[in-house]
Motif scaffolding. Structure first.
Motif, PDB file in Angstrom:
ATOM      1  N   PRO A 178       0.809  -1.225   0.000  1.00 46.71           N
ATOM      2  CA  PRO A 178       0.000   0.000   0.000  1.00 46.71           C
ATOM      3  C   PRO A 178       0.841   1.274   0.000  1.00 46.71           C
ATOM      4  CG  PRO A 178      -0.077  -1.051   2.154  1.00 46.71           C
ATOM      5  CD  PRO A 178       0.755  -1.942   1.284  1.00 46.71           C
ATOM      6  N   SER A 179       2.084   1.188   0.456  1.00 44.99           N
ATOM      7  CA  SER A 179       2.872   2.422   0.527  1.00 44.99           C
ATOM      8  C   SER A 179       3.869   2.535  -0.624  1.00 44.99           C
ATOM      9  CB  SER A 179       3.605   2.473   1.879  1.00 44.99           C
ATOM     10  OG  SER A 179       4.250   1.245   2.122  1.00 44.99           O
ATOM     11  N   GLY A 180       3.831   1.596  -1.550  1.00 48.05           N
ATOM     12  CA  GLY A 180       4.733   1.675  -2.701  1.00 48.05           C
ATOM     13  C   GLY A 180       6.183   1.420  -2.340  1.00 48.05           C
ATOM     14  N   ALA A 181       6.401   0.706  -1.216  1.00 49.61           N
ATOM     15  CA  ALA A 181       7.774   0.475  -0.776  1.00 49.61           C
ATOM     16  C   ALA A 181       8.433  -0.670  -1.533  1.00 49.61           C
ATOM     17  CB  ALA A 181       7.795   0.175   0.718  1.00 49.61           C
ATOM     18  N   MET A 182       7.602  -1.625  -1.984  1.00 44.94           N
ATOM     19  CA  MET A 182       8.155  -2.806  -2.632  1.00 44.94           C
ATOM     20  C   MET A 182       8.320  -2.525  -4.124  1.00 44.94           C
ATOM     21  SD  MET A 182       9.280  -5.644  -1.540  1.00 44.94           S
ATOM     22  CE  MET A 182       8.581  -6.578  -0.196  1.00 44.94           C
ATOM     23  N   ASP A 183       9.443  -2.867  -4.639  1.00 42.46           N
ATOM     24  CA  ASP A 183       9.709  -2.588  -6.048  1.00 42.46           C
ATOM     25  C   ASP A 183      10.405  -3.793  -6.653  1.00 42.46           C
ATOM     26  OD1 ASP A 183       9.420  -1.056  -8.251  1.00 42.46           O
ATOM     27  OD2 ASP A 183      10.651   0.612  -7.536  1.00 42.46           O
ATOM     28  N   LEU A 184      10.299  -3.916  -7.981  1.00 37.25           N
ATOM     29  CA  LEU A 184      10.891  -5.059  -8.660  1.00 37.25           C
ATOM     30  C   LEU A 184      12.036  -4.561  -9.527  1.00 37.25           C
ATOM     31  CD1 LEU A 184      10.197  -8.081  -8.799  1.00 37.25           C
ATOM     32  CD2 LEU A 184       8.833  -7.589 -10.823  1.00 37.25           C
ATOM     33  N   ARG A 185      13.196  -5.119  -9.320  1.00 36.31           N
ATOM     34  CA  ARG A 185      14.336  -4.697 -10.142  1.00 36.31           C
ATOM     35  C   ARG A 185      14.103  -5.121 -11.593  1.00 36.31           C
ATOM     36  NH1 ARG A 185      17.843  -6.480  -5.635  1.00 36.31           N
ATOM     37  NH2 ARG A 185      18.354  -4.567  -4.513  1.00 36.31           N
ATOM     38  N   GLY A 186      14.417  -4.201 -12.486  1.00 38.70           N
ATOM     39  CA  GLY A 186      14.221  -4.507 -13.904  1.00 38.70           C
ATOM     40  C   GLY A 186      12.800  -4.217 -14.367  1.00 38.70           C
ATOM     41  N   PHE A 187      11.869  -4.135 -13.399  1.00 36.44           N
ATOM     42  CA  PHE A 187      10.479  -3.782 -13.713  1.00 36.44           C
ATOM     43  C   PHE A 187       9.975  -2.835 -12.625  1.00 36.44           C
ATOM     44  CE2 PHE A 187      11.246  -7.878 -15.657  1.00 36.44           C
ATOM     45  CZ  PHE A 187      10.717  -7.739 -16.922  1.00 36.44           C
ATOM     46  N   SER A 188      10.752  -1.800 -12.361  1.00 32.02           N
ATOM     47  CA  SER A 188      10.402  -0.923 -11.249  1.00 32.02           C
ATOM     48  C   SER A 188       9.110  -0.170 -11.566  1.00 32.02           C
ATOM     49  CB  SER A 188      11.530   0.068 -10.991  1.00 32.02           C
ATOM     50  OG  SER A 188      11.590   0.991 -12.066  1.00 32.02           O
ATOM     51  N   ASN A 189       8.483   0.311 -10.504  1.00 31.28           N
ATOM     52  CA  ASN A 189       7.249   1.069 -10.685  1.00 31.28           C
ATOM     53  C   ASN A 189       7.484   2.241 -11.633  1.00 31.28           C
ATOM     54  OD1 ASN A 189       6.004  -0.684  -8.936  1.00 31.28           O
ATOM     55  ND2 ASN A 189       6.424   0.582  -7.129  1.00 31.28           N
ATOM     56  N   ASN A 190       8.645   2.889 -11.478  1.00 34.22           N
ATOM     57  CA  ASN A 190       8.963   4.023 -12.352  1.00 34.22           C
ATOM     58  C   ASN A 190       9.046   3.596 -13.811  1.00 34.22           C
ATOM     59  OD1 ASN A 190       9.013   5.955 -10.459  1.00 34.22           O
ATOM     60  ND2 ASN A 190      11.250   5.870 -10.099  1.00 34.22           N
ATOM     61  N   GLU A 191       9.714   2.462 -14.024  1.00 29.64           N
ATOM     62  CA  GLU A 191       9.871   1.985 -15.404  1.00 29.64           C
ATOM     63  C   GLU A 191       8.529   1.642 -16.038  1.00 29.64           C
ATOM     64  OE1 GLU A 191      14.189  -0.261 -15.543  1.00 29.64           O
ATOM     65  OE2 GLU A 191      12.690  -1.028 -14.160  1.00 29.64           O
ATOM     66  N   ILE A 192       7.703   0.947 -15.268  1.00 30.60           N
ATOM     67  CA  ILE A 192       6.397   0.558 -15.801  1.00 30.60           C
ATOM     68  C   ILE A 192       5.557   1.805 -16.091  1.00 30.60           C
ATOM     69  CG2 ILE A 192       4.266  -0.729 -15.322  1.00 30.60           C
ATOM     70  CD1 ILE A 192       6.642  -2.592 -15.574  1.00 30.60           C
ATOM     71  N   MET A 193       5.595   2.760 -15.151  1.00 23.41           N
ATOM     72  CA  MET A 193       4.795   3.969 -15.355  1.00 23.41           C
ATOM     73  C   MET A 193       5.294   4.751 -16.558  1.00 23.41           C
ATOM     74  SD  MET A 193       2.385   3.617 -13.424  1.00 23.41           S
ATOM     75  CE  MET A 193       1.516   5.097 -13.933  1.00 23.41           C
ATOM     76  N   ALA A 194       6.613   4.735 -16.775  1.00 26.63           N
ATOM     77  CA  ALA A 194       7.155   5.427 -17.940  1.00 26.63           C
ATOM     78  C   ALA A 194       6.627   4.791 -19.221  1.00 26.63           C
ATOM     79  CB  ALA A 194       8.686   5.375 -17.909  1.00 26.63           C
ATOM     80  N   GLU A 195       6.548   3.463 -19.219  1.00 22.77           N
ATOM     81  CA  GLU A 195       5.988   2.759 -20.382  1.00 22.77           C
ATOM     82  C   GLU A 195       4.536   3.157 -20.609  1.00 22.77           C
ATOM     83  OE1 GLU A 195       7.206  -1.531 -21.529  1.00 22.77           O
ATOM     84  OE2 GLU A 195       7.166  -1.477 -19.339  1.00 22.77           O
ATOM     85  N   VAL A 196       3.769   3.154 -19.507  1.00 18.37           N
ATOM     86  CA  VAL A 196       2.346   3.490 -19.614  1.00 18.37           C
ATOM     87  C   VAL A 196       2.196   4.929 -20.112  1.00 18.37           C
ATOM     88  CG1 VAL A 196       0.199   3.762 -18.317  1.00 18.37           C
ATOM     89  CG2 VAL A 196       1.722   1.836 -17.820  1.00 18.37           C
ATOM     90  N   ASP A 197       3.021   5.823 -19.549  1.00 18.75           N
ATOM     91  CA  ASP A 197       2.962   7.230 -19.993  1.00 18.75           C
ATOM     92  C   ASP A 197       3.232   7.325 -21.483  1.00 18.75           C
ATOM     93  OD1 ASP A 197       2.295   8.085 -17.536  1.00 18.75           O
ATOM     94  OD2 ASP A 197       4.301   8.807 -16.964  1.00 18.75           O
TER      95      ASP A 197
END
Lengths: 666, 264, 131
Positions: free
Chosen positions: A643-662
């Motif tokens: 819920p707090s966005g603390a967990m992230d996946l290397r190689g598929f980070s939240n930032n990377e995925i959001m950049a793709e979606v953007d």
């Protein structure tokens, strides 16, 4: 500043026919960060890979985007290519413009537009990619084979041959599987038990192989190289080490009316039993459903007659825990339930049998000692009708049939016809078929022999109704001959149904434990239909035999040996390269809620109390998540749960995925 | 339990026995058949087409009535059961038929989408009352009587819609026969057609069918066959001569066993 | 194909709600059919002939369309959900829907009556043979 190179593959016409690849390459030039782009007929070819490598060096590229097929197909290829020239392989990104674009679109304009979007999304992610380094995992140099049929035995023997220890877990009291129940094999008519029982003996005598018969796999945890498996050793009430297999207990046991599953319940056996003479291990087992001692506290005869004191009525199920580096699933098949096809009267007459039952009726070790007699009155049948495709090639909505072809029926029916005619030449045999399918070495020749040499009546058509007649003892078969366009009525003595095969009913439970994918029919799915046919998509799990799809004995043996080769490939390594794309928590953001641990299917997340520095030189103890990097498979369930966005996946980070979606949406 | 009861045309005329014995037996077993007022004939055969809506409306009206009364719809006649249950399935799953039928029904203030559960009398005996209870209620056990069930086609087919029993080896009537204290005789022809309405087209066709069916029943040991379908009953009875097999409605035998059979 | 009746295979398929292409030529429908010997064209032929557009021949074959018992054995035992009986019904409907083509008329009834004949038989025959 990132310097991205974009490489667009034609894949012959696979992509180029539906996507204007040059336009995609051209569009890439205006994407921020892209300094080079090109298209090429086959990017995965050696010259295509060279183009990538040379361009990286020539243009000082920091990131590579390949627009091609699914990453499942060639991500590894391209990662290896860029790694060979010193680039971190995780700086490479694939845009899937084949499976997810050209193959699903017809219109070239649409296809091109979508390919460009996918390319842009991949570039957006590539910009944020960071170099990743995989960890190394140790390997337990032992293998587990689940299932002791011909597939499991062959796999175990090959693995043992290479010098590794193997455990076979078999749920029945003996190994041997369905092959041990067959009479002869097609198209050579080898005696099945004559070739399978020596194999069973080889397995039994091999120092490297341990047979855990009458056992079930209860739990599988861990990952390739390091599986932790719990195995239930069911109480057989006979000490395996003490029992000599003399058989005295089975002779003296007064409870002789137990349906004999070895002969498909065509006869009975004693309650304490050894399934058949060549069983391995050759030890007795007490059937707890029927034992007078266990159920009523009476009898106890087997214990009295046993010369070595092997009987133990107090035995309990036992769970043992073992470690393995690789697992072969060889769970085999069963004959599908055909009760809904009772227009063939299987449920109404004992003389209507399945083909496997017919094997037992013909077998020298069968209920009639190899003399073909029909079950009802023990008379020789003079007219036999074989019905093909019972439950196979059916739409599921029709009586829950199987949509697939069971593959082995055409050949075993030809075998049954030939063997029957060989032993009883005056028998009249009819085979009702939809198609006769005989692809295989010497298969069609075999079938033709049945027709031309033995005079078996093959009828293109079907059976619509079987009516048993008590007075005459005949089975009136109402069939249809499509060539003559006639309905016919045959007074048969026996009807033999080529019932569909289906995966073992344990397969689904097993697949769940192994986290191995299955198809709608509960067959295990291979990692790649063409190129990885003996591997499950789950690393370290390999497939052999009918559990992956209908196949005959040589195909099963081939697949088992191939699976063994794959297992040996794993066990031969001292360490395995891990997957760096795994979860990691941002400890400052983690509030210790445990939701990630709850969803992790691999049990990779634990919690620790950790001291954190706070303002004004104070510290605070907080509970935070920790990921076991060896256990995490990078599925990402935790990252979307947190819920707090603390967990992230290397190689598929939240930032990377959001950049793709953007990139796709903006 | 109270059911919306759809008797059907024949049960009011030639098959009064089927109806009367069924009602009495229901009473004895403790369930109530509440006849749907102003029910209309189901049409006798299910329209096996996609484009005729009006012929389905009598079923829809009965189904909607049951829905309004929060009751399951029960039938005794195999044909009514087959038609109504298949139409119910259309209303639930066939968009075209459901939409057009509802357009017709609008003027009657009815909207219906397959909500009602359609049960056959036999299903109530098996699933609601339970054959154990039936057995307990039996006053005159039919001891030693060898009875074959005759299902015909309409009770069981198509099995994905009717879903009453294994269509190729059913046991719902056999189990009732057992509960009544008699010996059920299983014979393969019990789910093969009697010739049905072709009796009006060519009597020779049902005659041949019935001979095959009853001979099969006879040689397997049946002295009597019982059925739930008035047309089967007619065809079987008409051509039973010489086979030595008695033909009865299942409700008559049930009423007999329960001790509620009086002269009609 | 020229038609004497202006009935196309598409119309038949639509009335029946059947796609003959699902058929895999196993013949189980005709093996199951209890009226096989009464019919010129058998259940599997209805499927194949509708697929080929041979509607006229089917419509002209009284011995086929009026001898089906609608017992649904072909539907029940078909492994591919083809439902041949629905095609037979559709062809029969295409015939009786033509003016003056009723196979059973009220004038026929008195001769067919017998004291035990259930209403169900008449109603069913009417549904099957008339419009």
């Amino acid at each position: 500043m990132q310097r991205i190179g974009v490489f667009v593959c034609h894949c012959g016409t696979n992509i180029a026919a539906t996507v204007d690849v040059e336009a995609v390459a051209e569009a890439a030039k205006s994407v921020p960060g892209v300094v080079f782009s090109a298209d090429y007929p086959y990017m995965c070819s050696e010259s295509g890979q060279d183009l990538v490598k040379e361009s990286v060096q020539k243009y000082n590229l920091t990131n590579v985007v390949i627009c091609s097929c699914s990453p499942r197909m060639h991500e590894k290829t391209f990662r290896k290519a860029v790694e060979s020239i010193g680039m971190n392989p995780y700086m490479l990104e694939i845009a899937n413009i084949r499976e997810q674009c050209s193959w699903v679109h017809k219109d070239k304009e649409e296809g091109t537009e979508k390919a460009i979007m996918l390319m842009k999304a991949a570039c957006a992610k590539a910009t944020l990619n960071t170099p990743l380094t995989p960890g190394m995992l140790p390997v337990t140099k032992r293998a587990l084979v689940i299932g002791g049929g011909i597939a499991g035995m062959q796999a175990a023997l090959d693995i043992a041959e290479a010098g590794y220890e193997v455990d076979i877990v078999e749920q029945k009291p003996t190994i041997g599987g369905k092959m041990a129940q067959l009479d002869k094999t097609f198209p050579t008519l080898d005696c099945s038990s004559c070739i399978v029982t020596p194999k069973m003996v080889d397995v039994g005598q091999n120092d490297k192989i341990r047979i855990l018969s009458y056992s079930d796999v209860e739990e599988v945890k861990g990952y390739i190289g390091n599986f932790d498996v719990k195995i239930k050793r069911k109480a057989r009430y006979v000490d395996e080490d003490k029992c000599t297999g003399c058989g005295l207990c089975t002779e003296k046991c007064p409870m002789k009316k137990v349906p004999n599953e070895w002969n498909l319940e065509l006869d009975t056996r004693s309650c304490v039993y050894i399934p058949f003479a060549q069983a391995v291990p050759k030890v007795a087992t007490i059937d707890p459903r029927y034992c007078l001692k266990l159920n009523k506290g009476t009898c106890g005869i087997c214990s009295k007659v046993c010369g070595v004191g092997a009987i133990n009525y107090e035995a309990k199920d036992e769970i043992i825990e073992e470690k393995y580096g690789a697992i072969v699933a060889a769970t085999g098949f069963e004959i599908a339930d055909i009760s809904r096809y009772d227009e063939y009267a299987y449920g109404q007459s004992p003389d209507v049998v399945t083909s496997l039952e017919y094997e037992r009726l013909m077998s020298a070790a069968g209920p009639f000692g190899g003399h073909l007699l029909r079950p009802s009155d023990h008379k020789e049948p003079k007219k036999i009708v074989f019905v093909q495709c019972v439950g196979s090639r059916e739409e599921e909505s029709c009586k829950g049939g199987k949509e697939y072809c069971s593959k082995v029926c055409c050949m075993y029916t030809a075998k049954h016809a030939i063997l029957t005619k060989d032993h009883y030449p005056d028998t009249d045999i009819y085979v009702f078929y939809i198609d006769v399918r005989t692809p295989g070495k010497l298969f069609d020749e075999f079938y033709r022999r049945a027709v031309e040499q033995y005079g078996v009546h093959y009828i293109k058509g079907a059976v619509g109704k079987v009516t048993p007649h008590k007075e005459t003892g005949k089975l009136e078969v109402q069939g249809y001959d499509m060539i003559l366009n006639e309905q016919m009525h045959i007074d048969a003595d026996m009807v033999v149904l080529a019932a569909a095969v289906e995966p073992s009913h344990t397969a689904r439970r097993m697949a769940t434990m192994l986290t191995a994918p299955m198809d709608n029919n509960d067959f295990f799915t291979e990692a790649h239909a063409k190129l990885r046919p003996v591997e499950s998509a789950t690393a370290g799990v390999f497939l052999a035999g009918m559990c992956q799809g209908p196949k005959d004995i040589p195909e099963t043996v081939s697949q088992a040996s191939a699976a063994a080769a794959k297992v040996i490939g794993v066990l031969a390594k001292d360490q395995l390269v891990g997957n760096p794309c795994i979860a990691h928590p941002d400890e400052l953001m983690c509030n210790g809620c445990s939701q990630c641990a709850g969803v992790c299917p691999y049990g990779a997340i634990t919690y620790v109390e950790k001291e954190f520095r706070m303002p004004n030189r104070t510290t605070k103890m907080r509970r935070v998540a920790q990921v076991n990097e060896a256990v995490c498979q990078g599925c990402g369930a935790c990252t979307v749960t947190c819920p707090s966005g603390a967990m992230d996946l290397r190689g598929f980070s939240n930032n990377e995925i959001m950049a793709e979606v953007d990139a796709l949406c903006l | 339990m109270v059911y919306s009861y759809f008797p059907g045309c024949t049960l009011k005329n030639k098959a009064k026995d089927l109806d009367a014995y069924g009602r009495r037996s229901a009473e004895a077993l403790g369930f109530t058949l509440e006849e749907i007022p102003e029910w209309q004939c189901c049409g006798g055969v299910y329209p096996m087409n996609k484009d005729e809506i009006a012929v389905r409306l009598s079923s829809v009206r009965a189904l909607a009535y049951a829905k309004d009364h929060d009751q399951e719809l029960i039938t005794m006649c195999s044909a009514c059961h087959n038609v109504i249950k298949q139409v119910n399935n259309d209303m639930a799953h066939d968009e075209y038929i459901s939409e057009h039928a509802n357009n017709y029904m609008k003027s009657e203030g009815v909207e219906y989408h397959g909500e009602t559960k359609v049960v056959h009398y036999l299903e109530v005996l098996r699933d609601e009352i339970g054959y154990d209870k039936v057995k307990e209620a039996v006053r005159n056990p039919l001891k030693g009587k060898k009875i074959g069930a005759y299902y015909g086609c309409l009770l069981l087919r198509p099995s994905d819609v009717m879903a009453m029993d294994n269509a190729e080896n059913p046991s719902i009537i056999e189990d009732l026969i057992k509960a009544m204290g008699a010996d059920p005789i299983v014979y393969a022809q019990r789910n093969e057609c009697c010739g049905g309405y072709l009796t009006l087209e060519d009597k020779a066709i049902p005659e041949k069918r019935v001979k095959t069916i009853l001979q099969n029943a006879k040689e397997q040991g049946a002295e009597m066959v019982i059925t739930a379908c008035p047309l089967c009953y007619y065809n079987l009875k008409k051509h039973a001569e010489g086979t030595g097999v008695e033909v009865k409605y299942f409700t008559e035998v049930l009423a007999d066993a329960l001790g509620v059979k009086e002269e009609n | 194909m020229a038609s004497n009746y202006d009935v196309t295979k598409e119309e038949i398929e639509e009335i029946a709600g059947v796609n003959p292409l699902r058929c895999m030529r196993c013949g189980r429908c005709s093996a199951a059919c209890p009226s096989f010997d009464n019919m010129k064209y058998h259940p599997h032929q209805f499927v194949a002939m509708v697929e080929n557009g041979e509607i006229d021949a089917l419509m002209e074959s009284e011995s086929s369309i009026y001898k089906c018992m609608s017992c649904m054995a072909c539907i029940e035992r078909c492994p591919r959900q083809v439902q041949p009986a629905r095609l037979i019904e559709a062809v029969r409907l295409a015939v009786v829907r033509k003016q003056g083509q009723n196979h059973l008329t009220p004038d026929d009834i008195p001769a067919l009556l017998d004291p035990d004949l259930p209403q169900q038989a008449l109603v069913s025959a009417y549904r099957k043979f008339t419009k």
